[in-house]
Design an enzyme around this catalytic site. Structure first.
Site, PDB file in Angstrom:
ATOM      1  N   ASP A   1     -55.110 -92.154  35.919  1.00 45.44           N
ATOM      2  CA  ASP A   1     -54.366 -93.022  35.515  1.00 45.44           C
ATOM      3  C   ASP A   1     -53.590 -93.582  36.781  1.00 45.44           C
ATOM      4  OD1 ASP A   1     -52.579 -94.114  32.994  1.00 45.44           O
ATOM      5  OD2 ASP A   1     -51.216 -93.449  34.482  1.00 45.44           O
ATOM      6  N   ARG A   2     -52.318 -93.443  36.970  1.00 45.32           N
ATOM      7  CA  ARG A   2     -51.788 -94.188  38.229  1.00 45.32           C
ATOM      8  C   ARG A   2     -52.192 -93.498  39.582  1.00 45.32           C
ATOM      9  NH1 ARG A   2     -50.063 -98.234  36.714  1.00 45.32           N
ATOM     10  NH2 ARG A   2     -48.663 -98.689  38.462  1.00 45.32           N
TER      11      ARG A   2
ATOM     12  N   HIS B   1     -56.090 -89.423  26.250  1.00 43.41           N
ATOM     13  CA  HIS B   1     -55.946 -89.996  27.662  1.00 43.41           C
ATOM     14  C   HIS B   1     -55.386 -88.965  28.516  1.00 43.41           C
ATOM     15  CE1 HIS B   1     -54.413 -92.600  30.762  1.00 43.41           C
ATOM     16  NE2 HIS B   1     -53.184 -92.316  30.649  1.00 43.41           N
TER      17      HIS B   1
ATOM     18  N   HIS C   1     -46.081-101.700  28.302  1.00 39.42           N
ATOM     19  CA  HIS C   1     -45.141-101.120  28.999  1.00 39.42           C
ATOM     20  C   HIS C   1     -45.371-101.865  30.671  1.00 39.42           C
ATOM     21  CE1 HIS C   1     -48.573 -98.870  29.075  1.00 39.42           C
ATOM     22  NE2 HIS C   1     -48.488 -98.231  30.457  1.00 39.42           N
TER      23      HIS C   1
ATOM     24  N   TYR D   1     -45.201 -99.617  39.197  1.00 42.92           N
ATOM     25  CA  TYR D   1     -45.904-100.308  37.978  1.00 42.92           C
ATOM     26  C   TYR D   1     -45.643-101.897  38.426  1.00 42.92           C
ATOM     27  CZ  TYR D   1     -47.298 -97.106  34.395  1.00 42.92           C
ATOM     28  OH  TYR D   1     -47.958 -96.182  33.917  1.00 42.92           O
TER      29      TYR D   1
END
Length: 295
Positions: free
Chosen positions: A108-109, A273, A153, A213
């Site tokens: 992910d990030r 996920h 988001h 983000y």
């Protein structure tokens, strides 16, 4: 904050940049591999995978800048939480532990940080593993129409500083908890203690998480666009393991990744996920297979 530790690992505070330290678990011995966590988590998401890898690797598991117990510098300019800056953090902490070259695995990030590290520091990254994400440029390109609501988001936190932080802070436990619930539909991946740890850690990091983000919609996107225009690619072995998001959003993830990584292995997985916690043995096997390609 509920503090959870990976059993058998030593904890270090490692210098990443002036005034910025990363909190990291370090264990095992052998060639180094760095594991980078995703949202809304901390390094602790890697606990079971890290323990399985420690028999043959020195495993370095940090909290990213702005997350967990790592430094959360104020956002002085767009670069403070750019993936370039966060990637430089990782290169620096590896050097602090004596490793100028290492494998890098991100979820992910953390995977976005990993991609930027591999593009900017190819001499340092022996191989790159990606869990369940697309490159920044491609993420924004495939989000179209009503199907893009799955990434609502991203749009909220892309807004100018001020309002997103206030909105999220007002309902922070519910906001962060909603992702743990939505992306773990069976509700079996997290114990109450682990869920509380992730939510508490995130609630204390609203500003830095939003800045991370926001960078993905601004400075990070610009960097990817410049790299694509210049024809830059990932030169090391790259492996991606992912859910089949493409069937829902209408894209071929393997093709998108191959445009960045000529030496690519793409592997679908039947998991949610949070696959490193749902299926840690499969993810550890994925990583050891990638490391063996470099050996």
């Amino acid at each position: 904050m509920t503090t959870l530790a990976i059993e058998g690992f030593e904890y270090r505070t490692l210098p990443a940049a002036p005034g910025v330290d990363l909190h990291a678990a370090v264990g095992g011995s052998g060639p180094a591999v760095v594991l980078l966590h995703g949202f809304p988590q901390t390094h602790y998401m890697w606990r079971q995978v890290a323990q399985q890898l420690a028999g043959r690797h020195t495993v370095i598991v940090p909290d990213l800048r702005g997350y967990g117990r790592s430094s959360k510098p104020a956002t002085l300019d767009p670069d403070t939480y750019s993936k370039r800056t966060m990637a430089q953090d990782i290169v620096e902490i590896a050097k602090a532990l004596g490793f100028n070259r290492f494998g890098l695995i991100g979820h992910d990030r953390g995977a976005l940080v990993g991609v930027r590290a591999a593009l900017d520091h190819p001499e340092a990254i022996a191989y790159l593993g990606i869990l369940d994400v697309l490159p920044t440029l491609d993420t924004w390109a495939v989000l179209r129409g009503v199907d893009a609501k799955v990434a609502w988001h991203l749009y909220l936190m892309a807004q100018p500083a001020g309002l997103p932080e206030k909105m999220i802070t007002a309902v922070a436990p519910e906001f962060f908890g909603s992702f743990l619930d939505a992306w773990d539909p069976d509700g079996a991946t997290f114990t109450p203690e682990i869920r509380e740890h992730y939510i508490e850690s995130s609630v204390q990091a609203v500003d830095s998480i939003v800045a991370d983000y926001r960078a993905t919609a601004t400075i990070d996107l610009a960097m990817d666009e410049a790299d694509r225009a210049a024809g830059r690619q990932l030169t090391m072995p790259v492996a991606v393991i992912s859910q089949d998001w493409g069937s829902q959003l209408g894209f071929d993830a393997a093709s998108l990744w191959r445009a960045w990584a000529p030496d690519l292995t793409y592997q679908p997985i039947q998991a949610g996920h949070f696959m490193a916690e749902e299926k840690p043995t499969e993810i550890a096997t994925f990583i050891t297979g990638l490391a063996a390609r470099h050996a």
